[in-house]
Design a protein around this motif. Structure first.
Motif, PDB file in Angstrom:
ATOM      1  N   PHE A 194     123.684  55.569  40.380  1.00 27.16           N
ATOM      2  CA  PHE A 194     124.820  55.905  41.247  1.00 27.16           C
ATOM      3  C   PHE A 194     124.357  56.069  42.697  1.00 27.16           C
ATOM      4  N   SER A 195     123.111  56.585  42.863  1.00 24.92           N
ATOM      5  CA  SER A 195     122.661  56.893  44.217  1.00 24.92           C
ATOM      6  C   SER A 195     122.531  55.656  45.097  1.00 24.92           C
ATOM      7  N   ARG A 196     122.557  54.469  44.516  1.00 26.62           N
ATOM      8  CA  ARG A 196     122.616  53.278  45.379  1.00 26.62           C
ATOM      9  C   ARG A 196     123.653  52.258  44.908  1.00 26.62           C
ATOM     10  N   PHE A 197     124.601  52.734  44.138  1.00 27.36           N
ATOM     11  CA  PHE A 197     125.599  51.829  43.578  1.00 27.36           C
ATOM     12  C   PHE A 197     126.477  51.175  44.645  1.00 27.36           C
ATOM     13  N   PHE A 198     126.831  51.959  45.654  1.00 27.46           N
ATOM     14  CA  PHE A 198     127.715  51.409  46.695  1.00 27.46           C
ATOM     15  C   PHE A 198     126.951  50.431  47.578  1.00 27.46           C
ATOM     16  N   ASP A 199     125.716  50.807  47.931  1.00 26.96           N
ATOM     17  CA  ASP A 199     124.894  49.931  48.777  1.00 26.96           C
ATOM     18  C   ASP A 199     124.631  48.591  48.100  1.00 26.96           C
TER      19      ASP A 199
ATOM     20  N   TRP B 104     129.754  47.647  47.694  1.00 26.96           N
ATOM     21  CA  TRP B 104     130.077  47.296  49.075  1.00 26.96           C
ATOM     22  C   TRP B 104     129.472  45.971  49.498  1.00 26.96           C
TER      23      TRP B 104
END
Lengths: 292, 263
Positions: free
Chosen positions: B80-85, B89
Motif C-alpha cells: 500500500f505504501s507505494r500503491f498510488f505511485d 496514478w
C-alpha cells in the motif's frame, strides 16, 4: 531532550481538547491501540481524527471523543463496516472530510513539506469536492489543466506503533507493509511512538536492521514500550489480528449497543488489565498472522 | 458441461475482461473477480501482474481460502505504501470490484445510502480508492445479484467513482484515464459501448432474455450483439478448481445455480 521515554499517560497528557490527531496503521493493521486506549481513559474531547480507519476510529467515535473524522474508509476488513463508526455516522454526530485513499496520503505529504496543498486529478468527477469543500486550481503552464487542490492534513500529533525503538527515537519498522506511517510522522508537529521492544542504543542492539528506520528520530517526540500495543489489530511479524476480539467488539455494537456499558471490555482500567483480559502479552504474541 | 455453475461462467467472463491488458496489475476484489484475474493470467494473458492480496507480487495466483502462511511465492513487491505511485496514478492497473450502487453513467457508490452526507441513513465503507482508480485506470464491475437496487434509477446516492456524466465533470479536468470496461452480473455481460458511453448488454447468460435484464435494471439499456455468454471449457474449469480448492465460489450467487437458467 534526547531521552524521549515517556509513559502512555505522559503522552496523552501532552494532548489537548480540539487537537487534530493522526493515527498510523491501516484498517485492522498496525494500529497504536494501546495509545488509543489510553486516550479513551482520558477526558480529552472534540478531537479531529485523521486515519486510514479501523477500530481506533470506531472506539473514539463511540466514546464521544470525536468532533470530526478525516477518512477514506473505516473498516475491519473481514468485518467490512466498522459498526461503531457506522452508528456515530448514522446518528449524525460527526463532521467529516471524506477523501480518496490516495488523496489522503497526498494531504499528509503536503503537510510534511509545509505546503498548503498538492494538486491532483483525484476527486474530479465525483461528489468529494462538493461535499468536502475542496477547491480546484488551474495549471499555470500551457496545458491549463484544472486540478483538485488537496489541502494539507496538518496534524497536531501523530500516534504510531512500531516494532522497535531506542530511547532517542531511532525506530525500526518491520512487517510486509508500513502503509503511510512515515507520512503521519512527518505531517505532525509531534509524533508519539509506542513499540513492541524498547532498547537502549539501537546501534548496540540491531545495527544490521538500520535500513528499517522508516522515519528519522527528528520526527519523534516521545517513545513508550507497549508490547502487544497493537492488539486487536495486527503487528507483523510479532502477531496477527485478533478476529475473535474484533467480532466481540462488533457484536457489542448491536442493539442496544451502548458504548459506556461495554467500554470496560475493550479499553480496560489499565493497559495491563486490558491485556490480561485477553490472556496477556503471551496470548497476543501467539495470534497467527493473517493469510490473504 | 451441464454441471457448470453460474459462478464459474461469471469467472470465465471476468477473465475475458482482462484479456490482452498487458503488463498491468490485475486486481480482482471478491472471489469471482479474483478468480477471473487468476484465470486470465494462467491462460490467455500471462503478462498480467497481481498481488497475493497483501503486498507481494506473485507470478502464480494465490488460491482462495485457508492455506499455509507462506505458500505464496514472492516475485515482487507492491505494498500500500507505494500503491498510488506505482499502480494507480500511473494507470498501470485494471480493477474489478463490486460497488453497492451503479447508475446509467457508470458512476458508482460504496460510501453511503440515503439521508445526507452529514447523517447518512446507512454508512458503508467510504469511497476508499474509487475516485483515484476511476480517473486513472481501467475498471470493471461484478454484481452477484442484478437488481434495480444496484442498477439504480437516476444517479447513485454518493458519486464515489467517476463515470461518463458530463454534468459531474468539472471543466478543464483531464478525464482521459477514465475507462469503464465490463459489467458482469448473474444475468449478463454489459459494457459502456452504447450511445455516449451508455450501458449496453453484450451477452446474455444461457436462458436469460434481454427483457429479464431490463426488468432488473433501473435505467434503459442498449442492445449489443446479444450473443450467449460462453461457458468455460474443461481446462478453464480445472484452473478455477485449482485456484479455489475450498469452493468458495459456490457461496457467491444465491443458491449456486447452474450456468443454464432453468425456466
Amino acid at each position: 531532550m534526547l531521552d524521549k521515554r515517556m509513559t502512555a499517560a505522559d503522552i496523552v497528557a501532552q494532548l489537548s481538547d480540539g487537537m487534530t490527531i493522526g493515527i498510523g496503521g491501516w484498517g485492522p493493521r498496525r494500529k497504536p491501540m494501546a495509545l488509543v486506549r489510553e486516550l479513551l481513559r482520558s477526558n480529552l474531547k472534540d478531537l479531529t481524527i485523521v486515519a486510514y480507519g479501523g477500530a481506533d476510529v470506531g472506539m473514539l467515535c463511540a466514546a464521544g471523543k470525536v468532533k470530526k473524522v478525516v477518512f477514506a474508509f473505516v473498516s475491519l476488513d473481514a468485518i467490512p463496516l466498522e459498526p461503531w463508526f457506522r452508528k456515530a455516522r448514522e446518528a449524525g454526530q460527526l463532521e467529516v472530510l471524506e477523501v480518496d485513499e490516495g488523496m489522503f496520503q497526498w494531504g499528509l505529504k503536503a503537510a510534511a513539506f509545509g505546503l498548503p496543498f498538492l494538486p491532483t486529478r483525484v476527486g474530479l468527477g465525483t461528489d468529494l469536492a462538493a461535499l468536502g469543500g475542496l477547491k480546484t486550481i488551474t495549471s499555470p503552464y500551457a496545458d491549463g489543466e484544472t486540478l483538485i487542490a488537496m489541502p494539507a492534513l496538518k496534524l497536531d500529533a501523530a500516534l504510531i506503533h512500531v516494532n522497535r525503538s531506542d530511547w532517542r527515537g531511532n525506530v525500526q519498522v518491520f512487517g510486509p507493509d508500513v502503509y503511510y506511517d512515515e507520512w503521519f510522522a512527518k505531517a505532525a508537529a509531534k509524533t508519539y511512538v509506542s513499540c513492541e521492544e524498547l532498547v537502549d542504543r539501537m546501534e548496540d542492539h540491531y545495527p544490521d536492521d538500520a535500513q528499517f528506520n522508516l522515519f528519522e528520530r527528528c520526527f519523534v517526540t516521545g517513545v513508550v514500550e507497549l508490547a502487544g500495543g497493537a492488539h486487536p489489530s495486527s503487528m507483523p511479524p510479532h502477531y496477527g489480528w485478533d478476529m475473535k476480539a474484533f467480532k466481540a467488539y462488533a457484536d457489542a455494537a448491536k442493539d442496544p449497543g451502548v458504548w459506556s456499558a461495554v467500554a470496560d471490555r475493550f479499553v480496560g482500567a489499565t493497559e495491563a488489565d486490558y491485556l490480561n483480559s485477553f490472556g496477556g502479552k503471551e496470548a497476543v504474541a501467539a495470534l497467527p498472522l493473517p493469510i490473504f | 458441461m451441464t454441471d457448470v455453475t453460474l459462478a464459474e461462467l461469471c469467472i470465465y467472463a471476468a477473465s475475458e475482461a482482462f484479456r490482452g491488458n498487458g503488463e498491468i496489475v490485475a486486481t480482482g476484489v471478491g472471489p469471482v473477480p479474483r478468480l477471473g484475474a487468476g484465470l486470465a493470467k494462467l491462460t490467455h494473458t500471462p503478462e498480467l501482474m497481481m498481488t497475493d492480496g497483501e503486498c507481494y507480487l506473485v507470478e502464480q495466483p494465490v488460491p482462495l481460502g485457508p492455506r499455509a502462511y507462506d505458500d505464496r511465492k514472492k516475485a515482487g513487491y507492491l505494498p500500500f505504501s507505494r500503491f498510488f505511485d506505482s499502480a494507480v496514478w500511473t494507470g498501470r492497473r485494471h480493477a474489478m470490484v463490486t460497488p453497492t450502487q451503479i447508475d446509467r453513467f457508470g458512476q458508482i457508490n460504496l460510501s453511503q445510502l440515503g439521508g445526507t452526507h452529514k447523517q447518512p441513513k446507512t454508512q458503508m465503507l467510504g469511497v476508499r480508492g474509487f475516485p483515484g482508480n476511476t480517473i486513472y485506470h481501467p475498471n470493471s464491475f461484478f454484481f452477484p445479484a442484478h437488481t434495480t437496487r444496484v442498477f439504480v434509477e437516476g444517479e447513485v446516492d454518493m458519486v464515489s467513482g467517476v463515470g461518463y456524466n458530463p454534468a459531474k465533470r468539472i471543466a478543464g479536468g483531464n478525464y482521459s484515464g477514465v475507462a469503464l470496461k465490463k459489467i458482469i452480473t448473474n444475468l449478463c455481460v454489459m459494457d459502456f459501448g452504447g450511445t455516449d458511453n451508455a450501458v449496453r448488454v453484450v451477452s446474455l447468460h444461457p436462458g436469460v432474455t434481454f427483457q429479464d435484464v431490463q426488468a432488473a435494471t433501473g435505467f434503459p439499456l442498449e442492445k449489443g450483439d446479444l450473443v450467449e455468454t460462453p461457458l468455460p471449457d474443461a481446462d478453464a474449469l480445472a484452473i478455477i478448481a485449482q485456484l479455489d480448492p475450498h469452493n468458495i465460489r459456490a457461496s457467491v450467487i444465491k443458491d449456486n445455480p447452474p450456468a443454464q437458467r432453468v425456466s
